[in-house]
Each structure stands twice: as structure tokens, then as C-alpha cells.
Scaffold this motif. Structure first.
Motif, PDB file in Angstrom:
ATOM      1  N   VAL A 122       0.410   6.961  -6.718  1.00  0.00           N
ATOM      2  CA  VAL A 122      -0.684   7.717  -6.827  1.00  0.00           C
ATOM      3  C   VAL A 122      -0.107   9.164  -6.614  1.00  0.00           C
ATOM      4  O   VAL A 122      -0.383  10.316  -7.434  1.00  0.00           O
ATOM      5  N   ILE A 140      -9.010   6.383  -1.514  1.00  0.00           N
ATOM      6  CA  ILE A 140      -9.444   5.019  -1.832  1.00  0.00           C
ATOM      7  C   ILE A 140      -8.456   4.147  -1.368  1.00  0.00           C
ATOM      8  O   ILE A 140      -8.747   3.352  -0.597  1.00  0.00           O
ATOM      9  N   PRO A 141      -7.246   4.145  -2.003  1.00  0.00           N
ATOM     10  CA  PRO A 141      -6.432   3.060  -1.553  1.00  0.00           C
ATOM     11  C   PRO A 141      -6.144   3.022   0.141  1.00  0.00           C
ATOM     12  O   PRO A 141      -5.992   2.035   0.593  1.00  0.00           O
ATOM     13  N   LEU A 167      -8.918   1.467   1.865  1.00  0.00           N
ATOM     14  CA  LEU A 167      -8.829  -0.410   1.867  1.00  0.00           C
ATOM     15  C   LEU A 167      -7.716  -0.594   2.724  1.00  0.00           C
ATOM     16  O   LEU A 167      -7.993  -1.459   3.435  1.00  0.00           O
ATOM     17  N   LYS A 209     -18.733   0.564  -1.958  1.00  0.00           N
ATOM     18  CA  LYS A 209     -19.285   0.277  -3.418  1.00  0.00           C
ATOM     19  C   LYS A 209     -18.661  -0.837  -4.131  1.00  0.00           C
ATOM     20  O   LYS A 209     -19.236  -1.590  -4.800  1.00  0.00           O
ATOM     21  N   HIS A 210     -17.308  -0.802  -3.895  1.00  0.00           N
ATOM     22  CA  HIS A 210     -16.558  -1.730  -4.853  1.00  0.00           C
ATOM     23  C   HIS A 210     -16.204  -3.016  -3.900  1.00  0.00           C
ATOM     24  O   HIS A 210     -16.541  -4.457  -4.165  1.00  0.00           O
ATOM     25  N   PHE A 211     -15.283  -2.875  -2.997  1.00  0.00           N
ATOM     26  CA  PHE A 211     -14.808  -3.977  -2.256  1.00  0.00           C
ATOM     27  C   PHE A 211     -15.651  -4.757  -1.403  1.00  0.00           C
ATOM     28  O   PHE A 211     -15.458  -6.040  -1.130  1.00  0.00           O
ATOM     29  N   ALA A 262      -7.108  11.979  -3.732  1.00  0.00           N
ATOM     30  CA  ALA A 262      -6.545  10.849  -4.831  1.00  0.00           C
ATOM     31  C   ALA A 262      -6.050   9.572  -3.980  1.00  0.00           C
ATOM     32  O   ALA A 262      -6.275   8.579  -4.300  1.00  0.00           O
ATOM     33  N   LYS A 277     -18.814  -4.898  -1.761  1.00  0.00           N
ATOM     34  CA  LYS A 277     -19.748  -5.476  -2.197  1.00  0.00           C
ATOM     35  C   LYS A 277     -19.178  -6.770  -3.052  1.00  0.00           C
ATOM     36  O   LYS A 277     -19.879  -7.824  -3.203  1.00  0.00           O
ATOM     37  N   ALA A 278     -17.961  -6.691  -3.667  1.00  0.00           N
ATOM     38  CA  ALA A 278     -17.394  -7.660  -4.064  1.00  0.00           C
ATOM     39  C   ALA A 278     -16.749  -8.896  -2.901  1.00  0.00           C
ATOM     40  O   ALA A 278     -16.476 -10.057  -3.217  1.00  0.00           O
ATOM     41  N   PHE A 301       0.800  -1.363   0.080  1.00  0.00           N
ATOM     42  CA  PHE A 301      -0.030  -0.108  -0.112  1.00  0.00           C
ATOM     43  C   PHE A 301       0.539   1.198  -0.186  1.00  0.00           C
ATOM     44  O   PHE A 301       0.438   2.300  -0.460  1.00  0.00           O
ATOM     45  N   ILE A 338       1.733   1.875  -3.630  1.00  0.00           N
ATOM     46  CA  ILE A 338       0.433   2.211  -4.355  1.00  0.00           C
ATOM     47  C   ILE A 338       0.150   3.969  -4.174  1.00  0.00           C
ATOM     48  O   ILE A 338       0.005   4.619  -4.715  1.00  0.00           O
ATOM     49  N   ALA A 391     -16.248   4.232  -1.619  1.00  0.00           N
ATOM     50  CA  ALA A 391     -15.833   3.368  -2.822  1.00  0.00           C
ATOM     51  C   ALA A 391     -15.473   2.239  -2.204  1.00  0.00           C
ATOM     52  O   ALA A 391     -15.707   1.324  -3.073  1.00  0.00           O
ATOM     53  N   LYS A 395      -7.399  -3.352   6.001  1.00  0.00           N
ATOM     54  CA  LYS A 395      -6.561  -4.592   5.849  1.00  0.00           C
ATOM     55  C   LYS A 395      -5.937  -5.224   6.912  1.00  0.00           C
ATOM     56  O   LYS A 395      -5.468  -6.360   7.022  1.00  0.00           O
ATOM     57  N   ILE A 428     -14.540  -8.634  -0.743  1.00  0.00           N
ATOM     58  CA  ILE A 428     -13.260  -8.742  -0.630  1.00  0.00           C
ATOM     59  C   ILE A 428     -12.633  -8.102   0.764  1.00  0.00           C
ATOM     60  O   ILE A 428     -11.683  -8.560   1.326  1.00  0.00           O
TER      61      ILE A 428
END
Lengths: 498, 231, 198
Positions: free
Chosen positions: C26, C54-55, C58, C190-192, C51, C194-195, C19, C22, C187, C62, C197
Motif C-alpha cells: 500500500v 484499514i489493513p 484489521l 462494516k466488512h470484516f 491508506a 459483518k462477515a 500484514f 500488505i 471499515a 488479528k 471474520i
């Protein structure tokens, strides 16, 4: 006492039913080579993870029963304590490296367990000699092919001198020749008396090595064979278990290696490719764009002056790794901007960025091409104007209707692939390109992909599929296109099984 | 030529120090230039001609522009853009070149061994090693995602800045998280994280080249500081 | 994780490394914009938190152990140093990381409010990079001009970043840090989530 014992194992991952195990009892004697086969999600990988301790120490879930490996009670043993006993080669060569250079990767394990530098060097020399790795020493991992990476992964496991070696679908991303090399490594380990457990879909390369086979179905051991019994199974029996063939036909092998006579057959109804030249080695000039020409000869990674591709057919693209299959696909759909090839279809010429509209590639790692938070919006994203009806139609055709609102990343690999196909169709692409769509798939999933490719072709699209998978070719390819060193060696009709 | 990672770290230290104190006289500029040339020469010695040439070109262009075409009085949009870019190049390029050289020529094994020698805790060393290893991975993944975006024509996210960021970031994060999972599983099954002290096959030894370079760097720093602040 | 221990393990160090890489990538991408105009350098306090939201959000889900953010800030300080940004700001970068870590810890890394607050504080590291501009203001100004920057660029830089505005910049970094966290959380949901993860 057996070196590995799994007693009354019941296991379920947290929050998922896939890969769970029920009443599994396995005993493996020292020095045996054991094969775990069965469909994806049947629990093969879970068994591997129980033996190397990743379950329960890394992947959590509910575990009942006892696992004993070389006298260690797995539940009470920390993962790093197992490092000198159990070694694991994983499926994806891209992600299992810690170092960036090959040498560093081989010594990574021994360094972790604090061996003396002298000892480590001695081990490294042994391993390198055994596996013939001299030529790929001192290289960056990022410059290696999948097969080379997998050999380094094997070496880095072997350098820890484990008694037990586990391989989790090691051939998934390999071409024919690399699988042959992998077979050699496994044979060598067997000769050294190591206990080897392999979970695998491709079976032909293991038939002479295995002593015992477990067939796993829905988390249970549904069938066991001895090595001999297994190799003597006939074709129909193998098919009835939904396994991939144990014996490959000679002709298929030749075909998959691109090892056929040079000949290009006449095609009537065709899409025409003109002037597809491309090179990675010869870089364009600093400011002026360089145009690749046929006269660049051996520098070219792709060298096709003219080729007619049949319309409405499935074309299998074969040839050894590094021969230009991916380059061909990338140039065809316009991802390599320096390739100035033209495509003529129905009298319309597509060049440059227009090729991106005509063609659509489903990538090998399909995760890279899914962007949104639901299957439906993924398909809509490809449409110029939102068309609910067409979207529903496509989803129905691909069997995704019930997953309409699911996040694409929550789907299985095969489903993700179909989402990518749906968005390709939604974008009105007429040439569909597939990069290794069945690497790592079991027999029944491969069959489904084959069927789907056929269906796409019969609806009028040209489907070009780059593959190492002999079964896929015999299942669905109407034509086979053999490449070697970026040139077309042959294009011929393929007799299909169905 | 093989340099000890500790020498390389020292070089980073010196270069970023000198970069920070900007040169004000021709003599100081001379020191700065020679310091900048060191990593370029080292890159050439490592046969990384292309990157050496690229750095050299970029740096000299920026220098020439700054000194001959732009002045403190330059105004206007083009000039100010140009000044901005020349500014970054002249100011930070030496550090960038050094960092590039060090990252490209230091193997993870050497790096870990160096960290051990300097008594950096294993945890930090592992994290830093992963950072180094992960940049190329991010680049690879990002370029695949970029390809996919071009294929679908969503490079500009339909004109929506948020979508532009989202379409790039989300698949990248999914990939990185996956790779990370598998990477740690593979590392741990090979014994990373045990209580035993890690050993290292790389034996670090300072050679003549190391001593010469370190002496030169140290001298350059001292002279720079003396001439800038005390004379 | 099966293991409820609060000590960071090998896996966590790897996650932290990933991370940080990442985060840096960014920030590098957006940071390059800064040389177009000095006002953009000042607006890092707005751009970077948004910016990296989001990462980082997450990332917060983790590891969930004390030390995770502190180590990221240590690594950032090292990278900033290597990248030629100097070391004057380093202690400040690490302090903001440490405080952010403590705040998140007090919410057991799960509390929404604490996480948002923590990320707000974490983003003060951006201001730490302005530090040399402040303490060595006069010398630095002359340095820049002699070093080839135009007077206009330098004037603007000091117009945007000085002892008076730093207060505003700090507040902005914090505020947009919180905003970035809220967006990032959304975010992630919405994504992680929902998926499946996270």
C-alpha cells in the motif's frame, strides 16, 4: 491398538454450526486407507482437523471426547510435535506453500524439526524419485499448474515420513490427468504401509485404493462400508446418498480430456466469434501494440479464426489443463486487451472493451469479484440505474432473498457464486462465462449449479462453462467444446441425462 | 553464478549507503555507476535478461535526461514532473535493482539459513520470509481483483475516491487473510514453531566470487567516502 | 485462539509477515506519488496513515499480543533500508513501533481509544524517514542539487520539510494516524465484523 481412535467426539466451532460433530466414534487400523465422504459442511474436514490436531489447537471450539493418534493424546500434544507422525495435504494448492521455490518447499518440514542436512537431502532424493518430480524441481511455485503444486505439497508432506497421511479434498482443483497422478501417489503410500485418510467428493479415482469408507451426514457417521462393499454399490444407491459416481464412463473420460475426433457441428442460431488470437509467450513490442495473427502458429495460446457459439445453450468447455480454456474465457470477455477478437451477436459487432459489456465471467475464486457489504448492494452495483424491483426479482430467482442484507463474504461458497451470477444478470450480460464453477462441490451442490446453468440458458443467455467435472457435463451441457493447444478440436451436441 | 546470501546482503548495505551519499564529482559518479552495474551484470548472469534490460534502459534514460536536458534552472510543470521521475530513478534505482536481484535470486531456504547464521531470531526470520513470499501473492490476488473490477466497470468506483480504495482493498484483505490462515495451518502441521532449533539443508559457503565482490564493494565504499568527505 | 499464552507463536509471525507485506505494498503504491512534487513527500503524513488504516486496524484485531507492532516496525525499517531510504531513520521507526505497541498493550489490544492512539504514534515512523533531511540539511541540499535534482524541487522539498515544519508534520502524522485508525475501524466493522471474520 488402533493407530487412530476417536471416542465419543462432540465438537462445535466457535460461532458456527457448520462442520460440527456429534457422537463420532472412529477406529482406524495401521496401514488402512480410509475414505470420508458426505456433503459439504457435514463434518469431514473437522474429522481431518481432529486427527492432525488443528482442532483444538488452531481452530477453537467446544470439544468433548478423546482423540488418540499413534499414542498421542491430541488434546495434550502440541501441533509441532505431531509433525513427524501426521502429515496433511490441504485442498487449496495456492495457499499451502511456505517457500517460493519447489526444492525449498520439499525440505521445509524436515528443516523445521531440525534434522541433519545430510538426512534431509537423502529424504528429498527419495521423495523426488518416488513421485517423479525431477522436471518440476527448482521452479517457482507461482509458475506451476494446480496439479504440479499439489504434487509438491504431497512431496513436502512425505519428506517428513509420517505414518499417517491426511488428504483434505485434494482433487478439488485438479484436472483429470493430475488426478491420475495423485492416484499414483496414494497407491505408492499405501504400498509403503502408511495409514491414509482422505476426505473427498470425487470418488472414482479412489475406488481401488480404499479399505474402509465412512459416510458422514450432519456431523454423524451415518453409514460405514468396507472397500469391497463400497465399490459394489450400484448407481442408484450411490445417487441416493447424494454422492458423486464411483465409476466413470469411458466416453465421459475421453470427453473431459478433449480426446475426441475433430469435428465442428453446424449451428443455426449463433453468436459469432472472429479472429481470437492471443499469446502469453510472444509479448507485444515495447511501444507498438503487437497484433497476434494466425500465422504466429505455435506461439499462440489461443488460435480461433472463426467459431459459432449456440445461443441460449449451455456449452461445456473441456480439455486438459494449460490448453487454453481460461485464456479463451479471458479473451472472450475482453480481459486480455491484446486479443483483438470480435463478437457478432444479433448483427451487432462487439470489439475491444465492448466485449466486457456483452460478457460476464464468474471466476473460479468468486471472492475476488465481491466488493460491497451486502448482497443487495452487490447486485445494485452492476446496474446502470438502481432498480429495486429488478434486484428483488433476481434475488428471488437465485434464492438469495433471505440473505439480502448479509455480507457476501459471510455466505457459503455456493451462495457467493449465486451472488456473482445475480450481478452478472443485473449487468445485462448475454454471454455468461463460468470458470470451473463446480470444482470442489459435492453432488447436490453440483446438481444445483447444473440446474441453474440450464435455467440461465433457457432465459436466452449463452452459457460457456470451463470444467473438469464429467458429472456437470452430463447433467447440463447442451454442447461440448473441446480445446487443445488453443485450437478448437470439436464442438458437438451432448446427450444429457435429463 | 551463485552468490552467498550474506554477500547479497552486504551488497544491499553498500549500495544503499552509496545511494544515500549522492555523487558530486565525475569520479564519484563513476563509482556509483559501477556499483549500479554490478546487480545488472548479475541479473544477466542469472539469465534474467528482460529485467536487466529494463533496468538498464530506465536508468540510462534517466541519467541522460538529467545531465543533458535538465538543469538546476529547469522550471515549469513538464520539467518538474520529469525531474521528479528522473530524480527517483537516478536516486533510488540502484538500490531497487539490487533489492530486485536479491529477492529474485535468493530462495526462502537460503534466506532462512543466512538469518540463522547471523543469529537473527527465528520469529523475525519467519516474518521476513513471509513478507518475501507474499509480494507475488499480493500481486496475483490484486490482478484478479482488478480483472473483476474491469468486468463490472467499477474501476473508478463511480468517481468516488473512497470507493475506489475500498473496492480494491477489501477483497484483497479478505483473500490475504484466508490465504494466511491456510498458510499457517499448513506450515504448523509441518512442524514450524517447535522448540527444536531449525536446521537448514542449504550450506552456506563463501566462494571466491563472494570474496572478490565483497572486497570490491568494501573498497568502493571506502574510496567513495574518502573522496567525498576528506579530499 | 484456544491458547491464551501471550508469547508470539509461529502463526503470529506469519500473520505479521503478511500484514507487513500488505502495508508495504500500500505504501509503495502511494509513495510513488511523492516524486511528482516535493509537497507530496511532505503530505505522506496525511496520505499514508489514511491508506494504511484499514489493513492495520484489521491487523490489530488479528494478533493481540505484545511485540506485534514492534516487529512490524523492525521489518519496515529493514525494508526501508533495503529500498535505499538509509538507516538513519531506522531507530526512530522502531521506537515509534515499540511505543505504539506499549500503548496498544495497555489497552489489551482491545480498547478503542488506545488502539487509535497507538496507530497515531505508529505513524510517526513516516516522519522518521524525513530525519536525514533534517540533520544533514545543508549537506543534503547540496547533495541533491549535485545529484541531479533541480533547484526548484530541492527548494520546495526544504520549504516543506525543515526544522520548523517538522513539528507540524509530526502532529499531522499523529492526527491523521488517529483519523486513519477511526476510518479503518469503521471499515473493519462494516466488512470484516459483518462477515464474521473478526
Amino acid at each position: 491398538m488402533s493407530i487412530i481412535e476417536l471416542e465419543n467426539i462432540n465438537f462445535q466451532y466457535k460461532g458456527s454450526r457448520d462442520g460440527s460433530l456429534r457422537d463420532v466414534n472412529i477406529k482406524i487400523e495401521e496401514g488402512q486407507t480410509v475414505l470420508l465422504c458426505g456433503a459439504s459442511g457435514s463434518g469431514k474436514t473437522s474429522i481431518i482437523r481432529l486427527i492432525n490436531g488443528l482442532i483444538p489447537h488452531y481452530y477453537s471450539g467446544e470439544l468433548e471426547g478423546e482423540v488418540t493418534v499413534d499414542g498421542h493424546d491430541i488434546k495434550k500434544t502440541e501441533l509441532h510435535e505431531l509433525a513427524g507422525t501426521v502429515g496433511t495435504v490441504f485442498q487449496n494448492p495456492r495457499s499451502q506453500f511456505f517457500s517460493v521455490d519447489t526444492d525449498g518447499e520439499i525440505v521445509f518440514g524436515p528443516e523445521n524439526i531440525g534434522l541433519e542436512p545430510k538426512e534431509i537431502k537423502a529424504r528429498m532424493n527419495d521423495v523426488v524419485a518416488e513421485m517423479n518430480l525431477e522436471e518440476i524441481l527448482g521452479r517457482s511455485i507461482f509458475d506451476l499448474s494446480g496439479g504440479q503444486k499439489q504434487r509438491i505439497a504431497c512431496a513436502s508432506v512425505a519428506a517428513l515420513l509420517p505414518k499417517i497421511i491426511l488428504l483434505d479434498e485434494p482433487s478439488s482443483n485438479l484436472d483429470f490427468d493430475s488426478i491420475e497422478l495423485l492416484r499414483g501417489i496414494i497407491t505408492e503410500w499405501k504400498r509403503q504401509g502408511k495409514t491414509i485418510i482422505i476426505s473427498e467428493h470425487r470418488l472414482w479415482y479412489l475406488k481401488d485404493a480404499v479399505d474402509h469408507v465412512f459416510y458422514i451426514e450432519n456431523g454423524q457417521i451415518a453409514k460405514e462400508w468396507s472397500g469391497e462393499e463400497f465399490t459394489s454399490l450400484n448407481e442408484d444407491e450411490v445417487k441416493s446418498y447424494k454422492l458423486r459416481p464411483i465409476v466413470l464412463e469411458e466416453e465421459l473420460i475421453r470427453q473431459i480430456r478433449g480426446d475426441c475426433e475433430s469435428s465442428v457441428c453446424e449451428i443455426k442460431d449463433a453468436i459469432e466469434l472472429q479472429n481470437f488470437y492471443f499469446s502469453y509467450k510472444k509479448k507485444p513490442y515495447l511501444l507498438l501494440k503487437k497484433r497476434f495473427k494466425e500465422s504466429d502458429g505455435d506461439l499462440l495460446n489461443l488460435n480461433i479464426s472463426e467459431l459459432r457459439i449456440p445461443k441460449g445453450k449451455v456449452i461445456g468447455l473441456v480439455g486438459p489443463n494449460g490448453t487454453g480454456k481460461s485464456t479463451f474465457l479471458r479473451c472472450l470477455c475482453g480481459l486480455e486487451r491484446d486479443c483483438k477478437g470480435r463478437i457478432v451477436s444479433d448483427g451487432v459487432t462487439y470489439k475491444g472493451r465492448q466485449r466486457l459489456k456483452l460478457c460476464y465471467m464468474v471466476m473460479q475464486d468468486v471472492n475476488h469479484q465481491l466488493f460491497t457489504d451486502s448482497v443487495r448492494s452487490e447486485v445494485m452495483l452492476s446496474m446502470k440505474e438502481d432498480d429495486e424491483e429488478r434486484c428483488d426479482e433476481l434475488l428471488k430467482m437465485l434464492g438469495l432473498t433471505e440473505h439480502k442484507d448479509t455480507h457476501p463474504m459471510a455466505l457459503s461458497g455456493g451462495q457467493k457464486q449465486r451472488v456473482a451470477i445475480a450481478s452478472a444478470l443485473a449487468s445485462d450480460a448475454h454471454v455468461l462465462l463460468f470458470d470451473e464453477p463446480t470444482s470442489g462441490l459435492d453432488y447436490s451442490h453440483m446438481e444445483k449449479v447444473a440446474e441453474l446453468l440450464q435455467r440461465l440458458a433457457s432465459s436466452g443467455a449463452s452459457v460457456i462453462v470451463s470444467t473438469h467435472d464429467p458429472e456437470l457435463i452430463s447433467e447440463c451441457c447442451d454442447y461440448v467444446l473441446g480445446l487443445n493447444h488453443g485450437k478448437v478440436v470439436y464442438l458437438k451436441e451432448n446427450r444429457k441425462e435429463r | 553464478m551463485k552468490l552467498d546470501p550474506r554477500t547479497k546482503l552486504f551488497m544491499i548495505l553498500v549500495v544503499s549507503l552509496i545511494v544515500m551519499m549522492s555523487a558530486t564529482t565525475p569520479f564519484l559518479w563513476a563509482i556509483r555507476l559501477s556499483i549500479t552495474l554490478i546487480p545488472i551484470v548479475l541479473l544477466i548472469l542469472e539469465k534474467k535478461y528482460a529485467s536487466a534490460l529494463r533496468f538498464l534502459l530506465a536508468y540510462s534514460t534517466a541519467l541522460v535526461l538529467t545531465f543533458f536536458f535538465l538543469s538546476a534552472e529547469s522550471e515549469g510543470i513538464v520539467a518538474s514532473l520529469l525531474i521528479g521521475y528522473c530524480g527517483i530513478v537516478v536516486q533510488f534505482m540502484p538500490a531497487l535493482i539490487t533489492a530486485w536481484y536479491v529477492v529474485r535470486t535468493t530462495k526462502i531456504g537460503e534466506f532462512m539459513s543466512c538469518m540463522q547464521k547471523m543469529h537473527i531470531p527465528d520469529g523475525i526470520a519467519v516474518s521476513l520470509a513471509v513478507v518475501m513470499r507474499f509480494f507475488p501473492t499480493i500481486k496475483e490476488e490484486y490482478s484478479s481483483i482488478n480483472d473483476a473490477m474491469r468486468m463490472r466497470g467499477v474501476m473508478l468506483g463511480g468517481g468516488n475516491v473512497l470507493k475506489m480504495v475500498e473496492f480494491r482493498m477489501i477483497p484483497l484483505l479478505f483473500s490475504c487473510v484466508n490465504i494466511g490462515e491456510e498458510l499457517s495451518a499448513a506450515a504448523i502441521t509441518r512442524g514450524l514453531g517447535g522448540e527444536v532449533k531449525r536446521s537448514s539443508v542449504v550450506e552456506l559457503k563463501l566462494g571466491i566470487a563472494d570474496y572478490i565482490l565483497m572486497t570490491f564493494l568494501a573498497a568502493a565504499t571506502v574510496i567513495f567516502v574518502v573522496f567525498k568527505y576528506f579530499l | 485462539m484456544e491458547n491464551k499464552s501471550n508469547k508470539l507463536k509461529a502463526k503470529d509471525f506469519i500473520t505479521i509477515g503478511i500484514f507487513t507485506a500488505i502495508l508495504f505494498a500500500v505504501e509503495f503504491a502511494f509513495g510513488m506519488l511523492g516524486y511528482i512534487h516535493p509537497f507530496i513527500v511532505a503530505s505522506y503524513v496525511v496520505i499514508l496513515p489514511l491508506a494504511s488504516g484499514i489493513p492495520m486496524m484489521l491487523f490489530y484485531t488479528k494478533v493481540e499480543k505484545f511485540g506485534m507492532i514492534t516487529i512490524v516496525s523492525v521489518l519496515l525499517a529493514i525494508i526501508m533500508f533495503i529500498g535505499g531510504m538509509g538507516y538513519l531513520g531506522a531507530p526512530l521507526i522502531i521506537i515509534s513501533g515499540l511505543v505504539a505497541d506499549l500503548i496498544a498493550k495497555s489497552g489489551k489490544y482491545k480498547s478503542f481509544k488506545k488502539t487509535v492512539l497507538s496507530f497515531g504514534v505508529f505513524n510517526l515512523w513516516i516522519c522518521a524517514n524525513y530525519f536525514p533531511i533534517l540533520i544533514t540539511a545543508d549537506a543534503y541540499r547540496q547533495d541533491l542539487i549535485d545529484g541531479g535534482y533541480s533547484a526548484e524541487y530541492v527548494e520546495n522539498l526544504f520549504l516543506a520539510i525543515n526544522v520548523k515544519t517538522i513539528g507540524i508534520l509530526v502532529v499531522l502524522a499523529f492526527a491523521f494516524g488517529c483519523l486513519g485508525a477511526v476510518i479503518g475501524k469503521a471499515a473493519v466493522k462494516k466488512h470484516f465484523e459483518k462477515a464474521g471474520i473478526v
